[in-house]
Enzyme design. Structure first.
Site, PDB file in Angstrom:
ATOM      1  N   GLY A  51       0.857  -1.177   0.000  1.00  0.00           N
ATOM      2  CA  GLY A  51       0.000   0.000   0.000  1.00  0.00           C
ATOM      3  C   GLY A  51       0.892   1.225   0.000  1.00  0.00           C
ATOM      4  N   GLU A  52       0.725   2.062   0.976  1.00  0.00           N
ATOM      5  CA  GLU A  52       1.544   3.277   1.076  1.00  0.00           C
ATOM      6  C   GLU A  52       2.029   3.389   2.528  1.00  0.00           C
ATOM      7  OE1 GLU A  52       2.976   5.425  -1.006  1.00  0.00           O
ATOM      8  OE2 GLU A  52       3.764   6.176   0.891  1.00  0.00           O
ATOM      9  N   SER A  53       3.348   3.248   2.690  1.00  0.00           N
ATOM     10  CA  SER A  53       3.889   3.155   4.056  1.00  0.00           C
ATOM     11  C   SER A  53       3.689   4.445   4.851  1.00  0.00           C
ATOM     12  CB  SER A  53       5.369   2.782   4.013  1.00  0.00           C
ATOM     13  OG  SER A  53       6.118   3.759   3.325  1.00  0.00           O
ATOM     14  N   CYS A 103       6.140  -5.119   0.552  1.00  0.00           N
ATOM     15  CA  CYS A 103       6.274  -3.792  -0.032  1.00  0.00           C
ATOM     16  C   CYS A 103       6.138  -2.716   1.054  1.00  0.00           C
ATOM     17  CB  CYS A 103       5.279  -3.646  -1.180  1.00  0.00           C
ATOM     18  SG  CYS A 103       5.770  -2.355  -2.338  1.00  0.00           S
ATOM     19  N   ARG A 125      12.800   3.555  -0.271  1.00  0.00           N
ATOM     20  CA  ARG A 125      11.467   3.635  -0.873  1.00  0.00           C
ATOM     21  C   ARG A 125      11.567   3.970  -2.359  1.00  0.00           C
ATOM     22  NH1 ARG A 125       8.330   7.969   1.114  1.00  0.00           N
ATOM     23  NH2 ARG A 125       6.506   7.031   0.146  1.00  0.00           N
ATOM     24  N   ILE A 140       5.525  -2.984  -7.452  1.00  0.00           N
ATOM     25  CA  ILE A 140       4.800  -1.727  -7.713  1.00  0.00           C
ATOM     26  C   ILE A 140       5.411  -0.619  -6.845  1.00  0.00           C
ATOM     27  CG2 ILE A 140       2.554  -0.563  -7.705  1.00  0.00           C
ATOM     28  CD1 ILE A 140       1.261  -3.395  -7.751  1.00  0.00           C
ATOM     29  N   ARG A 141       6.047   0.351  -7.487  1.00  0.00           N
ATOM     30  CA  ARG A 141       6.746   1.408  -6.748  1.00  0.00           C
ATOM     31  C   ARG A 141       7.459   0.823  -5.531  1.00  0.00           C
ATOM     32  NH1 ARG A 141       2.057   3.460  -8.151  1.00  0.00           N
ATOM     33  NH2 ARG A 141       1.166   3.202  -6.089  1.00  0.00           N
ATOM     34  N   HIS A 166       4.773  -8.114  -4.188  1.00  0.00           N
ATOM     35  CA  HIS A 166       3.420  -8.324  -3.656  1.00  0.00           C
ATOM     36  C   HIS A 166       2.945  -9.744  -3.886  1.00  0.00           C
ATOM     37  CE1 HIS A 166       2.268  -4.073  -2.997  1.00  0.00           C
ATOM     38  NE2 HIS A 166       3.066  -3.823  -4.016  1.00  0.00           N
ATOM     39  N   GLU A 219       0.734 -11.120  -2.405  1.00  0.00           N
ATOM     40  CA  GLU A 219      -0.718 -11.125  -2.168  1.00  0.00           C
ATOM     41  C   GLU A 219      -1.509 -10.749  -3.431  1.00  0.00           C
ATOM     42  OE1 GLU A 219       1.370  -8.772  -1.247  1.00  0.00           O
ATOM     43  OE2 GLU A 219       0.413  -6.849  -0.766  1.00  0.00           O
TER      44      GLU A 219
HETATM   45  N1  GLN Z   1       6.068   3.148  -2.409  1.00  0.00           N
HETATM   46  C1  GLN Z   1       5.177   2.656  -1.402  1.00  0.00           C
HETATM   47  C2  GLN Z   1       5.586   3.149  -0.032  1.00  0.00           C
HETATM   48  O1  GLN Z   1       6.522   3.827   0.125  1.00  0.00           O
HETATM   49  C3  GLN Z   1       5.114   1.156  -1.379  1.00  0.00           C
HETATM   50  C4  GLN Z   1       4.436   0.661  -2.623  1.00  0.00           C
HETATM   51  C5  GLN Z   1       3.664  -0.581  -2.461  1.00  0.00           C
HETATM   52  O2  GLN Z   1       3.405  -1.090  -1.357  1.00  0.00           O
HETATM   53  N2  GLN Z   1       3.240  -1.066  -3.586  1.00  0.00           N
HETATM   54  O3  GLN Z   1       4.936   2.807   0.905  1.00  0.00           O
END
Ligand code: GLN
Length: 224
Positions: free
Chosen positions: A53-55, A85, A114, A142-143, A201, A203
């Site tokens: 997700g987004e940390s 991630c 990151r 993903i990113r 990921h 999941e």
């Molecule tokens: N770039 C996201 C972060 O810094 C992580 C990306 C992801 O979980 N797909 O949290």
């Protein structure tokens, strides 16, 4: 196994990100899994997963939900955890290129960067040779963060050698056999004691073998 001999209940931190997908993967493997949103939801949980997700958002929500401190205590007490991630970023000891106010649990002695594969390369897939698996794992990034430093307690289970297409490449480059510049391979799946983390990921794909590795680590694997 728990003291009672029962497999532990896996709690998936469900404040943001791909939590439902983790719960589904654990349940496909026959394990017991629940979503965790409040400190009370941790009751009875013997292992946790932190999703992608987004940390920065998750760090914020862990604070406002009151989950950060009790979860930090349980992790310090040795509770097993699986971070994917953003979840890997949250379990790390050090976050590079993080937001100044983002917090992490320090449950595994790694430094992660990151968005390390670069903003242009937002996502990609790679077939990973993974220790403990007979066939490569098709991993979705993903990113994604990568692991830039590992402590002596940490075992690397898979690496990737991303081709450098980036101007802001932060890792050292090495010349590949084709004369192109490649990043040196970087760890993307690591284990230390009861903690498992991945840059990618598992999941988000139908292949549950990395979840199975975690369930075997924590004694929650259900014989099928
Ligand atoms: N770039 C996201 C972060 O810094 C992580 C990306 C992801 O979980 N797909 O949290």
């Amino acid at each position: 196994m728990t003291a009672s001999g029962d497999p532990p209940l896996v709690g998936v931190v469900a404040l943001q990100g791909a939590a439902a997908e983790h719960v589904a993967a654990f349940r496909r493997l026959g394990a017991l899994a629940v979503e965790v949103r409040t400190p009370g939801d941790l009751d009875g949980v013997g292992a946790v997963a932190l999703p992608g997700g987004e940390s920065t958002t998750m760090s914020h929500l862990l604070g406002t939900s009151g989950l950060f401190e009790p979860l930090a205590e349980r992790l310090a007490g040795g509770m097993p955890a699986f971070g994917t991630c953003a979840g890997m970023i949250l379990l790390a000891a050090e976050v590079l290129d993080g937001r100044p106010d983002q917090r992490c649990f320090g449950a595994i002695d790694i430094s992660v960067r990151r968005n390390a594969f670069g903003r242009q390369v937002a996502s990609f897939e790679a077939d990973l040779d993974t220790e403990g698996l007979d066939e490569p794992f098709e991993a979705v990034f993903i990113r994604a963060p990568w692991v830039e430093r590992i402590g002596s307690s940490v075992k690397v289970l898979a690496t990737v050698s991303p081709r450098s297409t980036l101007q802001d490449a932060s890792a050292t480059l090495a010349e590949g056999p084709d004369g192109l510049k490649y990043h040196r391979s970087v760890p993307v799946l690591c284990r230390s004691g009861p903690i498992l983390v991945s840059s990618f990921h598992p999941e988000l794909t139908a292949d549950d073998r990395i979840h199975q590795i975690f369930l075997e680590m924590v004694g929650a694997s259900v014989a099928r």
